[in-house]
Design an enzyme around this catalytic site. Structure first.
Site, PDB file in Angstrom:
ATOM      1  N   GLU A 136     -24.203  55.836 -29.867  1.00 42.08           N
ATOM      2  CA  GLU A 136     -24.295  56.189 -28.448  1.00 42.08           C
ATOM      3  C   GLU A 136     -25.548  55.596 -27.809  1.00 42.08           C
ATOM      4  OE1 GLU A 136     -25.208  59.998 -26.979  1.00 42.08           O
ATOM      5  OE2 GLU A 136     -23.997  59.731 -25.187  1.00 42.08           O
ATOM      6  N   THR A 189     -25.175  57.082 -15.668  1.00 42.79           N
ATOM      7  CA  THR A 189     -26.127  58.000 -16.285  1.00 42.79           C
ATOM      8  C   THR A 189     -27.557  57.615 -15.897  1.00 42.79           C
ATOM      9  OG1 THR A 189     -24.617  58.238 -18.132  1.00 42.79           O
ATOM     10  CG2 THR A 189     -26.847  59.007 -18.486  1.00 42.79           C
TER      11      THR A 189
END
Lengths: 323, 323
Positions: A136, A189
């Site tokens: 990730e 994000t």
């Protein structure tokens, strides 16, 4: 012990809701759907080869060392000294990017978990955590377990320290359901992080700490009233709500329909409500969706128990005994 | 139901450790000793009369409406419409002022609880909370339940919101002991509060939230390792430690002697360590006391389980049936 030799395995990694109102960067939970699927199989050509990616609109790289799922799998294989194994991987993205539902975390978890299953499960789920984290991190540059850990382990996961990967699992109350709605916009994000201040009033920190502790006590003691009183975010939500059209209208609709609480899922734009009971969650999901419909803004609603299992095998092929 | 009529009652209200490292303003626990004692009895002259105060070096006012214990008791009587009752009160202070051990909270709790017992217990302990809070607020001007609530209820108390008086009780792990050492200096709560910044880095807030949540999970799940890893205060301790001579020496001594964690009790100057087991707590208390001895600084050490009961009746006199 003799392990089963598996020729091919398909795994499902679920979407996750991170932050959970007062749990900025420290809390997340898994839901039943949507989620990503990854298929891995043995092949004769050494190395990890991504042979197909669907559902990504051509956005994801096929080079394993540049792909979230590939990085996670390679990191795990490197740890085990098995990078010379020949493995093919297919990635089936079934949730949108930038959705606030832990899309990249799901791919990273699925990649590492699928490969671990294919090679005879040398590692436990908890041991896979750092490799999925590395996957990730390759996608969004940050080192946060609040999507990866619940996606991997299921249930509600509290992260004491992201740096130390120190986590605690919390069994979800029996009747706790989530209504999650994804409006069709993308929130990066990076943007959602930059909108947050570097400093906050000590008073706000104390309020957030109070609510986070209240939420944990409420979850563990199955006290829905305490859960409801604790689901407030005084740090991220007031800043990030402006990235989501009619956020407060959706919030009022959810609360007025009986939600225990409502906030942004991860960095958004998805929103979530926690509810007591399935019926309540369906009613709340509809109320939220109606607000986005009226914007008008396309959206997808998901109603789910807190998923207690996390990533799991959907299908295995070609099992045969191995010495 | 026929209540017993009590002529005189003596109650004991224990010292408390507030903040508990990562729980600034939201967490506190009670210990077995020291503590304050208050005696109340019926008298014929209407109103609340403080007839004796011992252990205060003449510092406390005898006028009930100016005295912490008196204010708490009067507030409770006012709520019940009973201010015309004739009640005498003796206050026996058995812990120092400005000790960081919840001295004023203990007096407030003892005052309200003793009167409630004397008049036939019309209120539960939880219902007494706001009156004890009012008593403490009259002493230090702040509205914080982190000493009052554990002193009243015992055990470990988490405060979601001081304003709403929304609290959750946590059963202490069986083998959790506290070593508390009070060095003979006075730290004014006001000074200890002013030393804190109005703003803190978001990163520190997230660390504190992680540790507070970890501590709650550790306490509830009886995970001593998690308790130990969570007992860090990145907000108040770094600023307040300078008010306590050789604070870090004492901390190192405690940790090296096996403490799970060590920090400042309330606003200080008392310090506390949490320990697994009685033997460990005695060893740790001695190690801390030796550091203060070497300053040299007089000190008193207390070793105690987490007190599960809080304020309680020590003696009742003159009970007789009442219609």
């Amino acid at each position: 012990m003799i392990q089963e030799a598996v020729q091919e395995v398909r795994v499902f990694a679920p979407a996750t809701v991170a932050n959970v109102a007062c749990g900025y960067d420290v809390l997340g939970f898994a839901i039943d759907s949507p989620g990503d699927e990854i298929v891995v199989r043995h092949c004769s050509k050494p190395g990890l080869h991504i042979t197909a990616i669907t559902g990504d609109e051509g956005k994801l790289p096929k080079a394993a060392e540049k792909n979230t799922a590939g990085v996670a799998a390679l990191d795990l294989l490197r740890h085990l000294g098995m990078t010379d194994r020949g493995i093919e991987m297919e990635i089936h993205k079934k949730m949108p990017f930038g959705s606030g539902l832990g899309s990249s975390a799901a791919s990273a978890v699925a990649g590492a978990y699928a490969v671990n299953c294919l090679i005879g499960q040398p590692l436990t789920k908890k041991q896979i955590l750092p490799f999925a984290m590395a996957g990730e991190a390759s996608a969004d540059g940050a080192w946060h377990a609040d999507n990866v850990a619940p996606c991997l382990l299921g249930g509600i996961v509290f992260i004491r320290s992201n740096e130390e990967l120190d986590i605690a699992q919390i069994a979800p109350p029996k009747d706790l359901w989530a209504a999650v709605v994804h409006p069709d916009i993308e929130v990066l994000t990076k943007v959602a992080r930059e909108i947050l201040p570097k400093e906050i009033p000590l008073l706000n920190a104390t309020q957030q700490i109070g609510n986070l502790g209240g939420l944990l006590c409420g979850l563990i003691q199955e006290d829905y009233g305490l859960i409801s009183r604790s689901l407030h975010d005084v740090i991220a939500e007031p800043r990030r709500q402006k990235l989501i059209p009619d956020f407060y209208k959706a919030k009022h609709a959810a609360i007025n329909s009986g939600a225990l609480g409502f906030s942004i899922s991860g960095a958004g734009p998805s929103v979530f409500a926690l509810c007591e009971g399935e019926e309540s969650a369906h009613r709340v999901a509809k109320a939220i969706a109606r607000v986005f419909d009226a914007v008008p803004l396309g959206n997808q609603a998901y109603v789910s128990r807190i998923n207690p299992h996390g990533v799991h095998v959907v299908e295995e092929k070609g099992s045969a005994p191995r010495a």
